[in-house]
Design a protein around this motif. Structure first.
Motif, PDB file in Angstrom:
ATOM      1  N   UNK A  21     -11.557  -9.157  -3.693  1.00 15.31           N
ATOM      2  CA  UNK A  21     -12.402  -8.341  -2.825  1.00 15.31           C
ATOM      3  C   UNK A  21     -13.005  -9.092  -1.657  1.00 15.31           C
ATOM      4  N   UNK A  22     -13.228 -10.419  -1.824  1.00 15.68           N
ATOM      5  CA  UNK A  22     -13.995 -11.122  -0.801  1.00 15.68           C
ATOM      6  C   UNK A  22     -13.354 -12.397  -0.270  1.00 15.68           C
ATOM      7  N   UNK A  23     -12.331 -12.935  -0.952  1.00 14.35           N
ATOM      8  CA  UNK A  23     -11.808 -14.241  -0.554  1.00 14.35           C
ATOM      9  C   UNK A  23     -10.316 -14.258  -0.249  1.00 14.35           C
ATOM     10  N   UNK A  24      -9.569 -13.358  -0.844  1.00  9.74           N
ATOM     11  CA  UNK A  24      -8.118 -13.387  -0.705  1.00  9.74           C
ATOM     12  C   UNK A  24      -7.680 -12.302   0.276  1.00  9.74           C
ATOM     13  N   UNK A  25      -7.011 -12.677   1.337  1.00  8.79           N
ATOM     14  CA  UNK A  25      -6.549 -11.711   2.312  1.00  8.79           C
ATOM     15  C   UNK A  25      -5.293 -10.994   1.856  1.00  8.79           C
ATOM     16  N   UNK A  26      -5.044  -9.825   2.442  1.00 10.54           N
ATOM     17  CA  UNK A  26      -3.813  -9.101   2.176  1.00 10.54           C
ATOM     18  C   UNK A  26      -3.840  -8.185   0.980  1.00 10.54           C
ATOM     19  N   UNK A  27      -4.978  -8.074   0.309  1.00 11.35           N
ATOM     20  CA  UNK A  27      -5.051  -7.238  -0.890  1.00 11.35           C
ATOM     21  C   UNK A  27      -6.443  -6.637  -1.030  1.00 11.35           C
TER      22      UNK A  27
ATOM     23  N   UNK B  87      -0.265  -1.063  -6.332  1.00 14.71           N
ATOM     24  CA  UNK B  87       1.019  -1.716  -6.078  1.00 14.71           C
ATOM     25  C   UNK B  87       1.292  -2.877  -7.027  1.00 14.71           C
ATOM     26  N   UNK B  88       0.236  -3.426  -7.655  1.00 14.26           N
ATOM     27  CA  UNK B  88       0.371  -4.613  -8.501  1.00 14.26           C
ATOM     28  C   UNK B  88      -0.808  -4.668  -9.454  1.00 14.26           C
ATOM     29  N   UNK B  89      -0.712  -5.554 -10.451  1.00 12.43           N
ATOM     30  CA  UNK B  89      -1.694  -5.579 -11.539  1.00 12.43           C
ATOM     31  C   UNK B  89      -2.132  -7.002 -11.839  1.00 12.43           C
ATOM     32  N   UNK B  90      -3.417  -7.176 -12.103  1.00 10.58           N
ATOM     33  CA  UNK B  90      -3.946  -8.407 -12.685  1.00 10.58           C
ATOM     34  C   UNK B  90      -4.447  -8.075 -14.078  1.00 10.58           C
TER      35      UNK B  90
ATOM     36  N   UNK C  81      -4.080 -16.867  -6.353  1.00 12.28           N
ATOM     37  CA  UNK C  81      -4.113 -15.454  -5.977  1.00 12.28           C
ATOM     38  C   UNK C  81      -3.486 -15.221  -4.611  1.00 12.28           C
ATOM     39  N   UNK C  82      -3.756 -16.117  -3.655  1.00 12.33           N
ATOM     40  CA  UNK C  82      -3.158 -15.957  -2.319  1.00 12.33           C
ATOM     41  C   UNK C  82      -1.635 -16.044  -2.396  1.00 12.33           C
ATOM     42  N   UNK C  83      -1.130 -17.017  -3.168  1.00 17.43           N
ATOM     43  CA  UNK C  83       0.315 -17.176  -3.295  1.00 17.43           C
ATOM     44  C   UNK C  83       0.938 -15.955  -3.966  1.00 17.43           C
ATOM     45  N   UNK C  84       0.268 -15.429  -4.997  1.00 20.79           N
ATOM     46  CA  UNK C  84       0.776 -14.253  -5.696  1.00 20.79           C
ATOM     47  C   UNK C  84       0.796 -13.036  -4.772  1.00 20.79           C
ATOM     48  N   UNK C  85      -0.311 -12.792  -4.073  1.00 18.44           N
ATOM     49  CA  UNK C  85      -0.381 -11.653  -3.154  1.00 18.44           C
ATOM     50  C   UNK C  85       0.684 -11.770  -2.073  1.00 18.44           C
ATOM     51  N   UNK C  86       0.816 -12.945  -1.470  1.00 16.66           N
ATOM     52  CA  UNK C  86       1.807 -13.129  -0.403  1.00 16.66           C
ATOM     53  C   UNK C  86       3.230 -12.887  -0.915  1.00 16.66           C
ATOM     54  N   UNK C  87       3.513 -13.397  -2.114  1.00 18.12           N
ATOM     55  CA  UNK C  87       4.857 -13.221  -2.670  1.00 18.12           C
ATOM     56  C   UNK C  87       5.137 -11.755  -2.973  1.00 18.12           C
ATOM     57  N   UNK C  88       4.186 -11.063  -3.599  1.00 15.95           N
ATOM     58  CA  UNK C  88       4.390  -9.656  -3.949  1.00 15.95           C
ATOM     59  C   UNK C  88       4.552  -8.810  -2.684  1.00 15.95           C
ATOM     60  N   UNK C  89       3.758  -9.092  -1.670  1.00 18.71           N
ATOM     61  CA  UNK C  89       3.899  -8.354  -0.406  1.00 18.71           C
ATOM     62  C   UNK C  89       5.267  -8.597   0.232  1.00 18.71           C
ATOM     63  N   UNK C  90       5.874  -9.745  -0.105  1.00 13.89           N
ATOM     64  CA  UNK C  90       7.196 -10.084   0.415  1.00 13.89           C
ATOM     65  C   UNK C  90       8.313  -9.630  -0.520  1.00 13.89           C
TER      66      UNK C  90
END
Length: 337
Positions: free
Chosen positions: A24-30, A69-72, A285-294
């Protein structure tokens, strides 16, 4: 995917709330679009200040929320398998906190379900792989800077453990990070476990075998020793040293604030893993979000989750029997080659 990745977070306890805050506050793209937790007030506290988050008491209701779109997954360990299978049924990429499942049989069921889809959707939350010190140590090993690795020395200490923590959980929960780190750093599977019982600390609850000393043997002939001490009373301390044929490397010496004054010098020791590995959690989290978006899933796989669970299960058996215990792994599916 041009829009923000919509994430459902299952579990709003300590780790779930931390993931919600970071997304919600630190990771961009999600953004967090749904949270499931049977304790609604806890979910409300975890999502305070975030707009547009649907709160549910059931995991599947959160997965079916429009915009997910994805789950934690950050539920109690016993609920991981059902949540993973539900996410796979919906073809949703998953970041699942460790352990993937409490037992190897459950992990194999998850592997079978993901393999049947023919693509990876699961990443396991072994965040140490994203810690800069661990990453640098991995680079040094892969580059051959230390020569062939012979031994790995690990220390894992907590201030205290939560109520209900068992002797088996020192291995299945705490040592799972060392299990994965050893496999990843060395690039070798663990083939046998010996568990030794030092005299229990007087700071540990009655009946808890704390500390413990584990010895792992690997397929490449390296030895890994792990000290697990979950009631050390001082702070959260994680150290790792690799000894190779041509040198050694050590990480984790100091991570707190060092103060020098009239009374001398002192170092503040982190009291929590979320503090010690704050940067690693952000990077993960950033790596996971970036990969899933890709359209990809990278990082520790479901096979890594299964292997860690199988080693931990052997470790628990070794603790009970007092004997060297082989690790039994199923054949590795080509999907995880």
């Amino acid at each position: 995917m041009g829009e923000l990745l919509g994430v459902a977070v299952l579990g709003a306890g300590h780790m779930g709330a931390d993931h919600i805050r970071r997304i919600g506050r630190r990771v961009g793209g999600a953004r967090v679009v749904a949270v499931a937790d049977p304790d609604r007030p806890r979910a409300e506290r975890a999502t305070a200040g975030l707009d547009g988050v649907a709160l549910h008491t059931e995991a599947e209701a959160a997965l079916d929320t429009p915009g997910v779109d994805a789950v934690v997954i950050a539920t109690p360990d016993t609920l991981h398998e059902a949540a993973l299978l539900a996410a796979l049924e919906r073809r949703l990429p998953v970041l699942c906190e460790k352990p993937m499942t409490p037992d190897p049989a459950g992990a194999l069921r998850v592997l079978a379900a993901e393999t049947a889809l023919g693509r990876r959707l699961i990443q396991i939350g072994f965040m140490r792989r994203y810690d800069p010190e661990y990453a640098r140590l991995k680079e040094a090993l892969d580059a051959g800077e230390l020569g062939r690795p012979l031994m790995l020395h690990c220390v894992h200490r907590n201030v205290s453990a939560p109520p209900g923590f068992t002797s088996a959980m020192l291995i299945s929960s705490s040592a799972s990070h060392e299990i994965d780190a050893a496999r990843w750093l060395l690039g070798q599977e663990i083939t046998a476990v010996t568990a030794l019982r030092p005299s229990p600390s007087t700071q540990a609850p009655g009946g808890l075998q704390d500390p413990q000393f584990l010895l792992f043997e690997t397929a490449g002939g390296a030895l890994v020793d792990v000290e697990i001490f979950v009631h050390c009373g001082v702070g959260y301390q994680v150290r790792c040293e690799v000894v190779g044929e041509r040198g050694s490397a050590r990480i984790g010496e100091e991570h707190g604030l060092r103060i020098t004054g009239g009374a001398g010098a002192r170092t503040e020791v982190p009291q929590d893993y979320v503090v010690r590995f704050a940067d690693a959690y952000d990077r993960e989290l950033r790596a996971w979000v970036d990969a899933v978006r890709d359209g990809r899933v990278t990082g520790p796989s479901a096979w890594d989750g299964y292997a860690a669970t199988a080693v931990a299960e052997a470790g628990v058996r070794a603790l009970g029997s007092g004997t060297r215990t082989p690790v039994e792994l199923a054949p590795r599916p080509p999907l995880y080659g």
